[in-house]
Design a protein around this motif. Sequence first.
Motif, PDB file in Angstrom:
ATOM      1  N   SER A  14       0.817  -1.221   0.000  1.00  0.00           N
ATOM      2  CA  SER A  14       0.000   0.000   0.000  1.00  0.00           C
ATOM      3  C   SER A  14       0.844   1.262   0.000  1.00  0.00           C
ATOM      4  N   ASN A  15       1.927   1.260   0.788  1.00  0.00           N
ATOM      5  CA  ASN A  15       2.719   2.484   0.891  1.00  0.00           C
ATOM      6  C   ASN A  15       3.881   2.535  -0.102  1.00  0.00           C
ATOM      7  N   GLY A  16       4.018   1.534  -0.943  1.00  0.00           N
ATOM      8  CA  GLY A  16       5.058   1.531  -1.953  1.00  0.00           C
ATOM      9  C   GLY A  16       6.447   1.202  -1.426  1.00  0.00           C
ATOM     10  N   GLN A  17       6.533   0.845  -0.158  1.00  0.00           N
ATOM     11  CA  GLN A  17       7.821   0.481   0.424  1.00  0.00           C
ATOM     12  C   GLN A  17       8.400  -0.769  -0.251  1.00  0.00           C
ATOM     13  N   TRP A  18       7.514  -1.657  -0.640  1.00  0.00           N
ATOM     14  CA  TRP A  18       7.887  -2.870  -1.371  1.00  0.00           C
ATOM     15  C   TRP A  18       7.041  -2.938  -2.632  1.00  0.00           C
ATOM     16  N   LEU A  19       7.586  -3.575  -3.657  1.00  0.00           N
ATOM     17  CA  LEU A  19       6.850  -3.893  -4.870  1.00  0.00           C
ATOM     18  C   LEU A  19       6.879  -5.405  -5.026  1.00  0.00           C
ATOM     19  N   ALA A  20       5.925  -5.922  -5.742  1.00  0.00           N
ATOM     20  CA  ALA A  20       5.901  -7.359  -6.003  1.00  0.00           C
ATOM     21  C   ALA A  20       5.212  -7.596  -7.342  1.00  0.00           C
ATOM     22  N   TRP A  21       5.537  -8.742  -7.924  1.00  0.00           N
ATOM     23  CA  TRP A  21       4.884  -9.195  -9.146  1.00  0.00           C
ATOM     24  C   TRP A  21       4.336 -10.576  -8.877  1.00  0.00           C
ATOM     25  N   VAL A  22       3.192 -10.856  -9.491  1.00  0.00           N
ATOM     26  CA  VAL A  22       2.575 -12.168  -9.324  1.00  0.00           C
ATOM     27  C   VAL A  22       2.381 -12.810 -10.684  1.00  0.00           C
ATOM     28  N   GLU A  49      -0.214 -15.489 -12.460  1.00  0.00           N
ATOM     29  CA  GLU A  49      -1.534 -16.094 -12.277  1.00  0.00           C
ATOM     30  C   GLU A  49      -1.753 -17.175 -13.322  1.00  0.00           C
ATOM     31  N   PHE A  50      -2.378 -18.229 -12.890  1.00  0.00           N
ATOM     32  CA  PHE A  50      -2.767 -19.310 -13.793  1.00  0.00           C
ATOM     33  C   PHE A  50      -4.185 -19.704 -13.398  1.00  0.00           C
ATOM     34  N   GLY A  51      -5.102 -19.697 -14.332  1.00  0.00           N
ATOM     35  CA  GLY A  51      -6.486 -20.033 -14.034  1.00  0.00           C
ATOM     36  C   GLY A  51      -7.121 -19.118 -13.005  1.00  0.00           C
ATOM     37  N   GLY A  52      -6.715 -17.858 -12.998  1.00  0.00           N
ATOM     38  CA  GLY A  52      -7.278 -16.886 -12.061  1.00  0.00           C
ATOM     39  C   GLY A  52      -6.710 -16.957 -10.655  1.00  0.00           C
ATOM     40  N   GLU A  53      -5.760 -17.839 -10.416  1.00  0.00           N
ATOM     41  CA  GLU A  53      -5.151 -17.998  -9.086  1.00  0.00           C
ATOM     42  C   GLU A  53      -3.686 -17.570  -9.128  1.00  0.00           C
ATOM     43  N   ILE A  54      -3.242 -16.916  -8.073  1.00  0.00           N
ATOM     44  CA  ILE A  54      -1.832 -16.550  -7.970  1.00  0.00           C
ATOM     45  C   ILE A  54      -1.031 -17.821  -7.714  1.00  0.00           C
ATOM     46  N   CYS A  55      -0.051 -18.067  -8.576  1.00  0.00           N
ATOM     47  CA  CYS A  55       0.755 -19.286  -8.463  1.00  0.00           C
ATOM     48  C   CYS A  55       2.241 -18.982  -8.317  1.00  0.00           C
ATOM     49  N   GLY A  56       2.588 -17.714  -8.232  1.00  0.00           N
ATOM     50  CA  GLY A  56       3.979 -17.347  -8.048  1.00  0.00           C
ATOM     51  C   GLY A  56       4.114 -15.877  -7.732  1.00  0.00           C
ATOM     52  N   HIS A  57       5.258 -15.525  -7.153  1.00  0.00           N
ATOM     53  CA  HIS A  57       5.507 -14.130  -6.796  1.00  0.00           C
ATOM     54  C   HIS A  57       6.991 -13.876  -6.629  1.00  0.00           C
ATOM     55  N   VAL A  58       7.355 -12.606  -6.710  1.00  0.00           N
ATOM     56  CA  VAL A  58       8.691 -12.132  -6.382  1.00  0.00           C
ATOM     57  C   VAL A  58       8.536 -10.711  -5.841  1.00  0.00           C
ATOM     58  N   PHE A  59       9.340 -10.382  -4.816  1.00  0.00           N
ATOM     59  CA  PHE A  59       9.247  -9.091  -4.137  1.00  0.00           C
ATOM     60  C   PHE A  59      10.526  -8.283  -4.345  1.00  0.00           C
ATOM     61  N   LEU A  60      10.384  -6.957  -4.326  1.00  0.00           N
ATOM     62  CA  LEU A  60      11.492  -6.037  -4.507  1.00  0.00           C
ATOM     63  C   LEU A  60      11.381  -4.905  -3.501  1.00  0.00           C
ATOM     64  N   LEU A  98      10.384  -7.971 -13.028  1.00  0.00           N
ATOM     65  CA  LEU A  98      11.084  -7.248 -11.963  1.00  0.00           C
ATOM     66  C   LEU A  98      12.307  -6.528 -12.533  1.00  0.00           C
ATOM     67  N   LYS A  99      13.099  -7.211 -13.356  1.00  0.00           N
ATOM     68  CA  LYS A  99      14.303  -6.590 -13.919  1.00  0.00           C
ATOM     69  C   LYS A  99      13.947  -5.420 -14.839  1.00  0.00           C
ATOM     70  N   GLN A 100      12.886  -5.566 -15.628  1.00  0.00           N
ATOM     71  CA  GLN A 100      12.461  -4.464 -16.498  1.00  0.00           C
ATOM     72  C   GLN A 100      12.078  -3.250 -15.672  1.00  0.00           C
ATOM     73  N   HIS A 101      11.341  -3.476 -14.591  1.00  0.00           N
ATOM     74  CA  HIS A 101      10.962  -2.362 -13.722  1.00  0.00           C
ATOM     75  C   HIS A 101      12.207  -1.706 -13.130  1.00  0.00           C
ATOM     76  N   ALA A 102      13.119  -2.519 -12.607  1.00  0.00           N
ATOM     77  CA  ALA A 102      14.326  -1.982 -11.969  1.00  0.00           C
ATOM     78  C   ALA A 102      15.128  -1.123 -12.946  1.00  0.00           C
ATOM     79  N   ARG A 103      15.256  -1.579 -14.180  1.00  0.00           N
ATOM     80  CA  ARG A 103      15.976  -0.791 -15.189  1.00  0.00           C
ATOM     81  C   ARG A 103      15.239   0.513 -15.482  1.00  0.00           C
ATOM     82  N   SER A 104      13.912   0.437 -15.580  1.00  0.00           N
ATOM     83  CA  SER A 104      13.127   1.620 -15.959  1.00  0.00           C
ATOM     84  C   SER A 104      13.159   2.716 -14.907  1.00  0.00           C
ATOM     85  N   VAL A 105      13.386   2.357 -13.647  1.00  0.00           N
ATOM     86  CA  VAL A 105      13.439   3.377 -12.589  1.00  0.00           C
ATOM     87  C   VAL A 105      14.868   3.725 -12.196  1.00  0.00           C
TER      88      VAL A 105
END
Length: 157
Positions: free
Chosen positions: A53-61, A63-74, A115-122
């Motif tokens: 919510s506060n942007g202190q962390w970012l994450a990507w998920v 989804e497969f079949g409408g369910e979250i099946c993986g994640h990574v945090f930054l 995640l890497k694309q985001h990191a490069r872009s910022v």
Amino acid sequence: MTTDFAVRPARPADARPLAELRWTFKQEDQEGQSAAPTRPLEEAERWIRDRLSNGQWLAWVSEFGGEICGHVFLCLVERMPDPYSDNTPVGYVTNFYVTPSQRNKGAGSALLEALKQHARSVGFDTLIVWPSERSSPLWQRSGFRPPEELLELPLDT
């Protein structure tokens, strides 16, 4: 390799399934040890919701079949201003997990690429991770290399 999954930025509303996957991930790490959590899932859910919510962390998920099946945090690690060089932030990558049924199908690679694309872009110039022995080959395949300048002081408590 299938691409029937979608990768997107995580939202605060994803906190519950992300907390559940975090607990699954850490229990998987226990490998035969006591799998009974000693902390409530709701604690992780609040922690994740607050930080997304506060942007202190970012994450990507993934989804497969409408369910979250993986994640990574930054997490952004700020550096002190320097009068002679750039003080671009460092990205701390953690909590990378894909459910067993979705492994080796491209979801993990897609998460890391987002995640890497985001990191490069910022403007990050470095991403860091503390890999487990088991995950180190995966990180190295993704381009991570052992540092030449990092030192660590374990603080035994």
